[in-house]
Each structure stands twice: as C-alpha cells, then as structure tokens.
Scaffold this active site. Structure first.
Site, mmCIF file in Angstrom:
data_model
loop_
_atom_site.group_PDB
_atom_site.id
_atom_site.type_symbol
_atom_site.label_atom_id
_atom_site.label_comp_id
_atom_site.label_asym_id
_atom_site.label_seq_id
_atom_site.Cartn_x
_atom_site.Cartn_y
_atom_site.Cartn_z
ATOM 1 C CG ASP A 27 8.217 -44.603 3.919
ATOM 2 O OD1 ASP A 27 7.939 -45.751 4.266
ATOM 3 O OD2 ASP A 27 8.238 -43.632 4.703
ATOM 4 C CG ASP A 29 3.794 -43.403 9.545
ATOM 5 O OD1 ASP A 29 2.609 -43.044 9.572
ATOM 6 O OD2 ASP A 29 4.591 -43.201 10.488
HETATM 7 N N1 PLP Z 1 4.412 -51.126 10.399
HETATM 8 C C1 PLP Z 1 3.556 -50.577 11.276
HETATM 9 C C2 PLP Z 1 2.755 -51.472 12.162
HETATM 10 C C3 PLP Z 1 3.410 -49.187 11.350
HETATM 11 O O1 PLP Z 1 2.535 -48.647 12.221
HETATM 12 C C4 PLP Z 1 4.191 -48.372 10.499
HETATM 13 C C5 PLP Z 1 4.079 -46.919 10.529
HETATM 14 O O2 PLP Z 1 3.182 -46.338 11.096
HETATM 15 C C6 PLP Z 1 5.067 -48.979 9.604
HETATM 16 C C7 PLP Z 1 5.156 -50.353 9.588
HETATM 17 C C8 PLP Z 1 5.957 -48.190 8.687
HETATM 18 O O3 PLP Z 1 5.302 -47.817 7.536
HETATM 19 P P1 PLP Z 1 6.086 -47.083 6.355
HETATM 20 O O4 PLP Z 1 6.968 -48.111 5.699
HETATM 21 O O5 PLP Z 1 4.990 -46.578 5.467
HETATM 22 O O6 PLP Z 1 6.861 -45.987 6.994
HETATM 23 CA CA CA Z 2 8.382 -44.412 6.795
#
Ligand code: PLP
Ligand code: CA
Length: 304
Positions: A27, A29
């Site tokens: 993943d 973020d």
């Molecule tokens: N969608 C948006 C708009 C976001 O800003 C984020 C994280 O910053 C995510 C989804 C989640 O991303 P990930 O699946 O990489 O944690």
């Molecule tokens: Ca995440």
C-alpha cells in the site's frame, strides 16, 4: 484457532519471511510515504527488494493521479527503481474494469479528479465532458443520452450539480454504478482529515437507492489485474503490506495472501487485536498475520 495472527515480528523472523516470499504488494500512503514525505528507510527497503530480484508492486486506493504521476513521485522521493508496470491504482484498475470486464460502449460519467479522467482516456474510454457553466442547475442542464456507467472517486471539486446528474443517470438500471474505492477518510497532518471517495459514494448510494461496485481494495479485482500482468503469481508467495485493516488486510485475506500491518499509518495494533478477539468470525479477515512498527524494520535483513 481463535487467536491466530497479529504476530509482532522482528530481526530474524523478518529475514525469514522476506526470504520465503517472492512477491511483495505495498500500500502507499501510510506505508511508503505520508503525503509528500517518504517514510524513513522505505526507499531503501523497496530498492533493496527490487535489486534482490523480488517482485514488488504498489496497490493504492488513491485515484487522484494517473500512474505516470506516481512514477515521478516515487522517483522524487528516492524510490529510483520503480517503473510504471509496478503501479496499480484504483483509477488505473477502474479503467481496466470498464475496458476489459464490462467492455463499456457509451460514455462514462465521472465524479473525480482530472487524474482519474486521464487514466480513463488512456484506456480509450469516453467520458462525458463537464461543461462548467456556474449558473446551470439540475432543472435546466443537459444530460448525455448514452451514459452507460457512473464512476465515483475522490473529487475535490464536487458540486451538488454533479451529484444530481449522477443520480439521474443511475435511474437507468442499465447504467452501471462503480466506485474507485470506498475509503471513508484519510489522515492529514495536524489532526485534520480528508473525506474519502467512500463518503461521496455513500451520498450517491442514498440518492439512487443503489449499491456501487467497488474496484479498489478490499475488492479482489486489483489482485486480478496484478495476476493478469504478472503471469503465474502464486498467492502463497505473496505478502501484502498495509496500514489499514479495513482495506489492506481485508484485501490480502480476500485474495488469499499473507498480510502485514505497519504501524506508521491509520490502524493501531489494539484495533487488530480487537478484531482478532471478536466472536464475529468475519472480523478475523481483518486481522494481519504479522505486525511491524515500520517497513524500515526490514533493513537489517538486507545486511550480510
Ligand atoms: N484516496 C485519496 C484521495 C487519498 O488522499 C489517499 C491517501 O492519501 C488514499 C486514497 C489512500 O491511499 P493508499 O491506498 O495508498 O493508502
Ligand atoms: Ca494506506
């Protein structure tokens, strides 16, 4: 086996796990970076795994950027070995779903950022053009006659009119209702949060009386995209690393992958333990097999 999983691992146990697996799904973020800042040591971990010949892919529910922007972001943050083919975002997978699974013929009405629309264009999927007349209302705006799908994702320019139009298109039972992801919210610095795609999907589900098909994690579809592009991926050889129990760990469980929670993001180990101790067996799919404080804990495993 009510108490399986949630095993905090370190040192030699991490080394053994990394040796045993040959396919790593990260993943983004909360695992790899926080917004524009790389997690300390993450770039070194990712680059080392790639140089060891391991398969590494990224599965992100963030639908706001096209994949090429991610390549640039990875490079900017020091992940110098990451290429386009390793990136699976909910926007890219939504485009693949529309093109290859439903083979949509007609236009798609998109609630989402420009990055999502760019990804659909790249796949050759026609989207309804947004005329930005600030005075238009649902009483007098034009509706396109050939909308075959509504796709909802994070939209920082959401208007009431867009929601209203989407609700009208969804009155047609032949018009599909898709969501890039169903994330409820995202942490920002300073204790603030950003409402996620799921909050917009929920609004539209209420207005339309329908349920959206979710493309992103925890749905299995992203793993199907990965399997079709990396032939012969064996789920038993995979490790899914994430920071959110309800998306990443459930995604891993749904796809038959071993899962690892890192504590640099949304979910806390106590929440995982609560799911583990729960009498409701469906909650057990949210329990990680392994837990680490940060993926930087992998670093000693790369030393001789
Ligand atoms: N969608 C948006 C708009 C976001 O800003 C984020 C994280 O910053 C995510 C989804 C989640 O991303 P990930 O699946 O990489 O944690
Ligand atoms: Ca995440």
């Amino acid at each position: 086996f009510g108490f399986k999983g949630c095993q905090k691992i370190r040192g030699p146990q991490i080394r053994n796990l990394l040796e045993a697996k040959d396919f790593f799904l990260f993943d983004c973020d909360g695992v790899i970076w926080h917004g524009e800042k790389a997690i300390t040591g993450a770039a070194k971990v990712v680059n080392s795994l790639i140089r060891q010949g391991k398969n590494v892919v990224f599965v992100t529910n963030n639908c706001t950027r096209p994949r090429e922007n991610y390549v640039h972001k990875f490079y900017r943050l020091g992940f110098t070995d990451v290429i386009l083919e390793q990136i699976f975002s909910s926007s890219y997978c939504s485009a693949l779903y529309l093109r290859d699974v439903v083979k949509v013929c007609g236009q798609v009405f998109v609630i989402g950022c420009d990055g999502l629309r760019r990804e659909l264009q790249e796949a050759g999927i026609p989207c309804v053009e947004e005329a930005d007349d600030p005075d238009a209302t649902i009483y007098d705006c034009a509706l396109a006659p050939d909308v075959k799908a509504v796709l909802v994702g994070h939209d920082d320019k959401l208007t009431f009119l867009k929601l209203a139009k989407a609700s009208c298109y969804l009155r047609d039972p032949d018009c599909l209702f898709l969501a890039t992801d169903n994330d409820p919210w995202h942490p920002l610095s300073g204790g603030r949060i950003l409402p996620g795609s799921g909050s917009l999907t929920a609004a539209l589900e209420v207005a339309s009386g329908r349920k959206a098909t979710v493309i992103g994690k925890p749905s299995r579809f992203m793993f199907e995209c990965i399997s079709s592009q990396f032939r012969g991926v064996d789920p038993a050889q995979c490790l899914m690393v994430g920071d959110r129990l309800e998306t990443d760990m459930l995604f891993g469980s749904n796809c038959g992958l071993d899962t690892m929670l890192t504590l640099t993001g949304v979910s806390q180990i106590e929440e995982a333990q609560e799911y583990r101790n729960s009498d409701l067996t469906t909650n057990h799919s949210l329990v990680p097999d392994y837990v680490v404080d940060t993926i930087a804990d992998f670093l000693p495993a790369f030393e001789e």
